[in-house]
Motif scaffolding. Structure first.
Motif, PDB file in Angstrom:
ATOM      1  N   GLY A 167       0.792  -1.222   0.000  1.00 31.55           N
ATOM      2  CA  GLY A 167       0.000   0.000   0.000  1.00 31.55           C
ATOM      3  C   GLY A 167       0.825   1.273   0.000  1.00 31.55           C
ATOM      4  N   GLY A 168       2.153   1.162  -0.035  1.00 32.25           N
ATOM      5  CA  GLY A 168       3.010   2.340  -0.057  1.00 32.25           C
ATOM      6  C   GLY A 168       3.089   3.048   1.289  1.00 32.25           C
ATOM      7  N   MET A 169       2.826   2.335   2.367  1.00 32.82           N
ATOM      8  CA  MET A 169       2.869   2.916   3.707  1.00 32.82           C
ATOM      9  C   MET A 169       4.234   2.656   4.344  1.00 32.82           C
ATOM     10  SD  MET A 169      -0.822   1.717   5.156  1.00 32.82           S
ATOM     11  CE  MET A 169      -1.187   0.303   4.152  1.00 32.82           C
ATOM     12  N   ALA A 170       4.689   3.597   5.160  1.00 30.62           N
ATOM     13  CA  ALA A 170       5.954   3.436   5.866  1.00 30.62           C
ATOM     14  C   ALA A 170       5.882   4.203   7.172  1.00 30.62           C
ATOM     15  CB  ALA A 170       7.116   3.942   5.028  1.00 30.62           C
ATOM     16  N   GLY A 171       6.562   3.700   8.183  1.00 36.76           N
ATOM     17  CA  GLY A 171       6.635   4.392   9.465  1.00 36.76           C
ATOM     18  C   GLY A 171       7.540   5.600   9.364  1.00 36.76           C
ATOM     19  N   SER A 172       7.447   6.500  10.323  1.00 33.13           N
ATOM     20  CA  SER A 172       8.231   7.735  10.261  1.00 33.13           C
ATOM     21  C   SER A 172       9.723   7.460  10.434  1.00 33.13           C
ATOM     22  CB  SER A 172       7.758   8.722  11.323  1.00 33.13           C
ATOM     23  OG  SER A 172       8.011   8.208  12.612  1.00 33.13           O
TER      24      SER A 172
END
Length: 72
Positions: free
Chosen positions: A56-61
Motif C-alpha cells: 500500500g506504499g505505507m511506511a513508518g516515520s
C-alpha cells in the motif's frame, strides 16, 4: 504459479492496517500497527502487516528518508 487463486485474493485486513496508519498521523510502523488492532480482537503477524504496508506504499516515520544535518 501464475493464476493461482491465492495471488488474486485481497487481504481482508488491508483496511484495518490502513486505518490504524492514517489515525496515527502516518507515523506508526509495522510493530505498532500489529499491536493496535489487537484491542479490537484482530490478530495479525508482523510480517503480514509489513507485507500489507509495503503493497500500500505505507511506511513508518522512522524508516522514511529525511535530511539530517551533520556537523563538519
Amino acid at each position: 504459479m501464475l493464476g493461482h487463486p491465492e495471488t488474486e485474493r485481497a487481504d481482508p485486513h488491508e483496511e484495518d492496517v490502513g486505518r490504524v496508519w492514517r489515525d496515527s498521523g502516518k507515523i506508526y510502523g509495522g510493530r505498532k500497527i500489529k499491536h493496535a488492532p489487537g484491542h479490537e480482537g484482530i490478530v495479525m503477524s508482523r510480517r503480514r502487516v509489513n507485507r500489507i504496508m509495503k503493497a500500500g506504499g505505507m511506511a513508518g516515520s522512522y524508516s522514511r528518508a529525511r535530511y539530517r544535518p551533520h556537523p563538519a
